[in-house]
Design a protein around this motif. Structure first.
Motif, PDB file in Angstrom:
ATOM      1  N   GLN B   9       0.801  -1.224   0.000  1.00  0.00           N
ATOM      2  CA  GLN B   9       0.000   0.000   0.000  1.00  0.00           C
ATOM      3  C   GLN B   9       0.837   1.280   0.000  1.00  0.00           C
ATOM      4  O   GLN B   9       0.394   2.317  -0.436  1.00  0.00           O
ATOM      5  CB  GLN B   9      -0.910   0.006   1.228  1.00  0.00           C
ATOM      6  N   HIS B  10       2.042   1.198   0.545  1.00  0.00           N
ATOM      7  CA  HIS B  10       2.957   2.333   0.567  1.00  0.00           C
ATOM      8  C   HIS B  10       2.372   3.604   1.160  1.00  0.00           C
ATOM      9  O   HIS B  10       2.190   4.620   0.491  1.00  0.00           O
ATOM     10  CB  HIS B  10       3.493   2.643  -0.838  1.00  0.00           C
ATOM     11  N   LYS B  11       2.003   3.520   2.401  1.00  0.00           N
ATOM     12  CA  LYS B  11       1.528   4.727   3.069  1.00  0.00           C
ATOM     13  C   LYS B  11       2.726   5.631   3.318  1.00  0.00           C
ATOM     14  O   LYS B  11       3.773   5.180   3.772  1.00  0.00           O
ATOM     15  CB  LYS B  11       0.831   4.331   4.366  1.00  0.00           C
ATOM     16  N   GLN B  12       2.559   6.865   2.989  1.00  0.00           N
ATOM     17  CA  GLN B  12       3.702   7.773   2.942  1.00  0.00           C
ATOM     18  C   GLN B  12       4.184   8.206   4.318  1.00  0.00           C
ATOM     19  O   GLN B  12       5.356   8.459   4.519  1.00  0.00           O
ATOM     20  CB  GLN B  12       3.354   9.005   2.111  1.00  0.00           C
ATOM     21  N   MET B  14       4.015   7.856   8.744  1.00  0.00           N
ATOM     22  CA  MET B  14       3.739   6.935   9.833  1.00  0.00           C
ATOM     23  C   MET B  14       2.329   7.135  10.388  1.00  0.00           C
ATOM     24  O   MET B  14       1.682   6.187  10.822  1.00  0.00           O
ATOM     25  CB  MET B  14       4.794   7.134  10.929  1.00  0.00           C
ATOM     26  N   SER B  17      -0.170   4.817   9.090  1.00  0.00           N
ATOM     27  CA  SER B  17       0.011   3.394   9.406  1.00  0.00           C
ATOM     28  C   SER B  17      -0.369   3.045  10.835  1.00  0.00           C
ATOM     29  O   SER B  17      -0.128   1.923  11.271  1.00  0.00           O
ATOM     30  CB  SER B  17       1.473   2.993   9.176  1.00  0.00           C
TER      31      SER B  17
END
Lengths: 186, 176
Positions: B9-12, B14, B17
């Protein structure tokens, strides 16, 4: 006589549940692996930062927040039906990756070139290390596909050998980290 | 980022997440308590984990669902914090049931119609040979992650207290 027949009936119901649960257990083994991987990594100090699962393919990403090192997993059960599990033993395809953050654009560029070369390699075969880069976050990864024999980690009645799984993950991550550091300093 | 990495998903940041971090901590806390994770479903802001309480004579499975409501972006995070709804559902399974049992169970189902799981009430629901007890809570994710032993203890207390309550509601229905 009547009691005897009732006893037989009860044992038939119990036996049916045993067979039913055996099927359920087999179909849940890949999820047990996902859970065991999460538990093992969180116990080792990593935080789970991404989880995607469609029930067949499971993708996990962890970060060791103090050092920003990342470990990624793709897990897939290869023996979901009971017949193949009994004949072949329970198996899963596990891709493990190790990633570290780099600030140097030149290094990233070199890795991107390695990534292009990696895309020509047949990485479906086990043991083939490939490189990947995520430019947006500045991470480069080395990853390797492996086939895991799940019976060595999971015994009957939901017993899990976390120690062995942690050992195998550690060994793989250690080797990938060494490989990646070697490439970065070369 | 050609193939393998594209599947994540590559959440930019923290901040995005935090719900996943909480899921990781929930898996650790539940596993330490002898509940083995046996099912995962996950999408962007919603995760569900099924646990098997291995040595529990009453419960068949425990399902924990985490639905993140606020905190996806910096403004929401600043105003509302990181709020999520955690749904806890325990299942009791009787291995032999007959139609009379189901008729008896309608009585408790009727009593439960107006119960609101989101207000902290336990709702019971009978389905053939399964009886489900459900409770929902609104939580602040930050209280349960990234604060070392304090957040681990907070999470363990939250899970233990509520699962014990749900188990207590189900125990009278367990057939020997």
């Amino acid at each position: 006589m009547s009691e005897d027949l009732e006893q037989v009936f009860v044992s038939l119901v119990k036996d049916s549940w045993k067979k039913y649960n055996e099927d359920i257990y087999n179909s849940r083994v890949d999820d047990m692996l996902v859970g065991a991987v999460i538990y093992s990594n969180v116990e080792l100090g990593y935080s789970l930062i991404d989880i995607t699962s469609d029930g067949v393919y499971h993708h996990l990403r962890f970060e060791h927040l103090p050092t920003k090192q990342r470990v990624i997993f793709e897990l897939r059960n290869l023996t979901e039906d009971l017949l193949s599990a009994k004949v072949l033993g329970r198996r899963a395809r596990v891709v493990i990756g190790y990633g570290c953050q780099v600030q140097n654009f030149g290094t990233l560029w070199q890795t991107l070139k390695a990534e292009v070369k990696s895309s020509f390699v047949d990485s479906t075969e086990p043991g083939v290390i490939t490189c990947d880069a995520d430019v947006s976050s500045g991470y480069i990864y080395a990853q390797v596909p492996l086939l895991f024999d799940l019976d060595q980690y999971f015994g009957g009645n939901y017993q899990v050998n976390y120690e062995l799984l942690q050992h195998h993950i550690n060994a793989t991550v250690h080797s990938l980290a060494k490989y990646l550091q070697g490439r970065l300093t070369a | 980022m050609f193939s393998f990495l594209a599947k994540f998903q590559h959440k930019q940041e923290m901040r995005e997440s935090k719900d996943e971090i909480l899921i990781g901590e929930i898996v650790r806390a539940m596993t330490r308590a002898g509940n083995i994770p046996i099912g995962f479903r996950a999408s962007d802001d919603w995760q569900s984990v099924v646990f098997k309480p291995v040595n529990d004579q009453v419960l068949n499975v425990i399902v924990l669902m985490l639905d993140r409501k606020t905190g996806d972006n910096a403004i929401q995070q600043a105003i509302f914090g990181s709020k999520a709804v955690i749904t806890m559902q325990c299942e009791l399974k009787n291995y032999l049931v007959d139609p009379d049992d189901l008729i008896r169970m309608y009585k408790t189902d009727l009593k439960n119609i107006f119960k609101m799981p989101l207000l902290g009430e336990v709702k019971l629901d009978h389905q053939l040979n399964s009886i489900l007890a459900t409770k929902k809570l609104i939580i602040e994710i930050d209280n349960y992650i990234l604060k070392g032993e304090q957040s681990v203890n907070n999470l363990t207390n939250l899970l233990t207290t509520n699962i014990t309550e749900l188990r207590g509601k189900l125990a009278p229905y367990k057939k020997t």
